[in-house]
Design a protein around this motif. Structure first.
Motif, short mmCIF file in Angstrom:
data_model
loop_
_atom_site.label_atom_id
_atom_site.label_comp_id
_atom_site.label_asym_id
_atom_site.label_seq_id
_atom_site.Cartn_x
_atom_site.Cartn_y
_atom_site.Cartn_z
N VAL B 83 -13.03 -7.44 -0.68
CA VAL B 83 -13.24 -5.78 0.13
C VAL B 83 -13.72 -6.52 1.76
O VAL B 83 -12.49 -5.15 2.03
CB VAL B 83 -14.17 -4.70 -0.60
CG1 VAL B 83 -13.66 -4.11 -1.83
CG2 VAL B 83 -15.60 -5.57 -0.45
N ILE B 157 -11.72 -3.90 8.50
CA ILE B 157 -11.60 -3.34 7.35
C ILE B 157 -12.53 -3.12 6.65
O ILE B 157 -13.28 -2.27 5.82
CB ILE B 157 -10.38 -4.13 6.31
CG1 ILE B 157 -8.62 -4.50 6.43
CG2 ILE B 157 -11.18 -4.00 4.48
CD1 ILE B 157 -8.06 -5.34 5.68
N ASN B 172 -9.18 2.33 -7.04
CA ASN B 172 -7.81 1.65 -8.55
C ASN B 172 -8.16 2.25 -10.05
O ASN B 172 -7.82 1.06 -11.35
CB ASN B 172 -7.14 -0.13 -8.15
CG ASN B 172 -9.49 -0.45 -8.79
OD1 ASN B 172 -10.53 0.38 -7.65
ND2 ASN B 172 -9.52 -1.13 -8.76
N ILE B 206 -6.08 -6.63 -4.41
CA ILE B 206 -6.56 -6.11 -2.05
C ILE B 206 -5.17 -7.79 -1.99
O ILE B 206 -5.52 -6.57 -0.74
CB ILE B 206 -7.72 -6.60 -1.95
CG1 ILE B 206 -8.97 -5.99 -3.04
CG2 ILE B 206 -7.99 -7.19 -1.46
CD1 ILE B 206 -10.33 -6.01 -2.76
N VAL B 216 -3.80 -1.26 6.07
CA VAL B 216 -5.43 -0.61 5.73
C VAL B 216 -6.37 -0.71 6.79
O VAL B 216 -6.24 -1.57 7.39
CB VAL B 216 -5.09 -1.92 4.16
CG1 VAL B 216 -7.07 -1.82 3.90
CG2 VAL B 216 -4.25 -2.13 3.54
N MET B 219 -12.44 -1.18 3.23
CA MET B 219 -12.18 -1.85 1.66
C MET B 219 -13.80 -1.23 1.26
O MET B 219 -14.12 -1.54 1.94
CB MET B 219 -11.41 -2.22 0.75
CG MET B 219 -9.93 -2.21 1.29
SD MET B 219 -8.89 -4.13 0.88
CE MET B 219 -9.22 -5.18 1.58
N ILE B 275 -12.98 -0.58 -6.25
CA ILE B 275 -12.19 -0.02 -5.02
C ILE B 275 -11.96 0.88 -4.48
O ILE B 275 -11.35 1.82 -5.08
CB ILE B 275 -12.20 -1.74 -4.15
CG1 ILE B 275 -10.54 -1.29 -4.67
CG2 ILE B 275 -12.69 -2.23 -4.49
CD1 ILE B 275 -9.84 -2.20 -3.62
N LEU B 277 -10.67 2.51 -1.06
CA LEU B 277 -9.15 2.11 0.08
C LEU B 277 -9.03 3.20 1.31
O LEU B 277 -8.59 4.25 0.19
CB LEU B 277 -8.74 1.78 -0.95
CG LEU B 277 -7.20 0.88 -0.16
CD1 LEU B 277 -8.00 -0.73 -0.67
CD2 LEU B 277 -6.05 0.57 -0.91
N VAL B 279 -6.56 4.39 3.51
CA VAL B 279 -4.60 3.43 4.27
C VAL B 279 -4.15 4.95 4.68
O VAL B 279 -4.12 6.11 4.78
CB VAL B 279 -4.05 3.25 3.28
CG1 VAL B 279 -4.63 2.36 2.82
CG2 VAL B 279 -2.97 4.41 2.16
N SER B 300 -4.87 4.07 -10.60
CA SER B 300 -4.62 3.96 -9.63
C SER B 300 -4.53 5.68 -9.09
O SER B 300 -4.06 5.64 -9.62
CB SER B 300 -4.32 3.13 -9.22
OG SER B 300 -4.49 1.52 -9.12
#
Lengths: 338, 338
Positions: B83, B157, B172, B206, B216, B219, B275, B277, B279, B300
């Motif tokens: 991550v 990230i 996810n 990932i 991204v 995470m 995770i 995430l 974006v 997801s």
């Protein structure tokens, strides 16, 4: 948080965990990486080769003459990196704490870790805390893992692949201090004024040795299992033998006394600030001189040599003209020594 | 060693330690670095930036539907590296084992670790074993630390410093599976056929996401403290806010059932394969599509967005048209969940 105790919530990953991290770990360790409170630390590695090591510390008692579990956790991992020839850079610290553990004691341990890290020149960059219910661990266990950068020239030091007959074996001081200190404390022997753990980060001593340019063939710290275990690892399955002069191996009077009293052989007793070193014969005196100048090497001594005879075996020449073979510890003398 | 138990001598550093390393750890982990039995592993690092992480695992029970403590110890540490945007490479494993622990159980755990490491494409390169007397720890605790190599392009990230209003928040799959599995096993709820831990290494998922070239921004794996904790960390002290659509967050029927039965909010329940995430808006659909193709991303979903309003705060929009603020877990719901 003074006067308070560790609660299960301090291991929850939630509010209390964040408070503990901020008010104890970040406060003392004080590195930018920890302040970010991300799960991993992002680090620069100045080189292509690293040394990577891990150790969990479960010593009992957690405070003892000459140190505590935190000092051990930094010095032990720094030493594992340094004896491989690497320059220790980064340390992780992971705590398993028993519910009800006094936060004041945790702070003492963490402050010691911070102090030892400063002395050794390493940064504590990432960590973790778990809390287990009362009775499910014994006060506190600490894991530290470490990363050092390794000069490819020193790659042979960890395995000892360049050792040849004629090489000289050295040690940086007296043996058995750590093990007998722990033993004395556990048995209330009341001699802590006379002995103390030798626990210390040896990376500066080691880099001073390497900077002489001497042909260093092998280094290993003699912790659990004592110097007998290192000397066995150094000879077993090799195409050379080794000979140790028992009288040349420094042992403090008080340590020898407790060993005799309790029936221990100092060769098998744990150290936390001692390395066994093998160097080329022509460099031995020069290395010894440099070692003696360092605060953790004042009582350094040449204790033996590598020989072409009896390959795979090490012999100890005793003071009375006899000899005995070096073997590994077969049972367990002192559980939870580190 | 089948049928035998762990003895204090297995943690002595002597003969028994060497046997255990050879017959259990080296046998299963089977890496050149471990075979050398040096205190540190010498490793090549293909890059200048690394990610470094550590975690101790104390989960109770140690075997559960969908995994065991060993699977957790590999997946958890691999995920912490992944991550951060890093490619996980090397893992250390350090064991604290209670005297009397069955060696057959240790082998099961170690074999699982080897298997998960293979799946994740990481090598277990260094380790340590300590044994504590009966009653001084609870069966077995495992620490793993990990090193990954980090592409400097992904450096933002971990911290989320590039997040901007309009960005989309994804997950996810379903939440609460791990926590409720452990809870059900501890309370003998007998529903392990319906639920299981989501514990899994997510590094391949990932890297598939990163390979799309999508922007991204952030995470983090939602473990202890659940997704509520990650969402709080994601908003607290920032100059943006976030909004989550509660109905969009996947929760399995069986998990929702136990949560209601026992009074848990799934947002606060631990996951081991999930995770959160963030974006850029224009990449959200593309990323979602890629995620759904991976075995650990089939369910997801887009669950919310970053907004310019109410900076520092996250709001959950509930199904019935109301809303509640996202806050961190304040006490402890489930000790020893990982």
């Amino acid at each position: 948080m003074k006067g308070k105790q560790i609660l299960l919530g301090h291991g929850s990953g939630g509010q209390l965990s964040h408070e503990l991290i901020k008010e104890v770990f970040v406060k003392h360790f004080n590195t930018e990486e920890l302040k970010l409170q991300t799960d991993s630390a992002i680090l620069n590695i100045p080189g292509e080769l690293i040394s990577f090591t891990t150790d969990s510390y479960v010593v009992n008692p957690i405070f003892f003459s000459g140190g505590n579990i935190g000092k051990l956790a930094i010095a032990g991992t720094v030493n594992d990196l340094a004896v491989s020839g690497a320059k220790p850079l980064y340390i992780s610290s992971s705590f398993i704490i028993e519910e009800g553990f006094p936060i004041a004691d945790l702070e003492k341990i963490v402050a010691t870790m911070a102090d030892e890290a400063r002395k050794a020149g390493v940064k504590i960059v990432t960590g973790d805390t778990k809390v287990v219910d009362r009775g499910k661990c014994d006060k506190i266990f600490i894991n530290t893992s470490g990363i050092g950068v390794l000069n490819p020239e020193y790659k042979h030091i960890g395995t000892g692949e360049k050792i040849t007959p004629g090489d000289i074996i050295l040690i940086n001081g007296s043996i058995g201090d750590h093990g007998m200190t722990i033993m004395a404390e556990r048995n209330d022997l009341n001699i802590s004024a006379q002995i103390g753990s030798d626990c210390a980060p040896l990376n500066h001593l080691i880099s001073e040795i390497l900077e002489t340019g001497a042909k260093v063939r092998f280094m290993r710290d003699a912790t659990r299992g004592g110097i007998a275990t290192v000397l066995t690892e150094l000879s077993e399955g090799r195409n050379y033998g080794l000979e140790i002069d028992e009288e040349a191996v420094p042992v403090k009077e008080a340590v020898r006394g407790i060993c005799e009293l309790l029936g221990f052989d100092p060769f098998y007793v744990a150290n936390e600030g001692k390395i066994i070193l093998v160097v080329a014969k022509e460099d031995a005196e020069k290395v010894l001189e440099v070692m003696k100048k360092n605060e953790f090497g004042k009582e350094s001594a040449i204790i033996g040599k590598i020989v072409g005879e009896h390959p795979g075996k090490g012999w100890i020449h005793t003071g009375i003209g006899g000899k005995r073979i070096i073997d590994m510890l077969s049972g367990e003398q002192l559980p939870r020594i580190c």
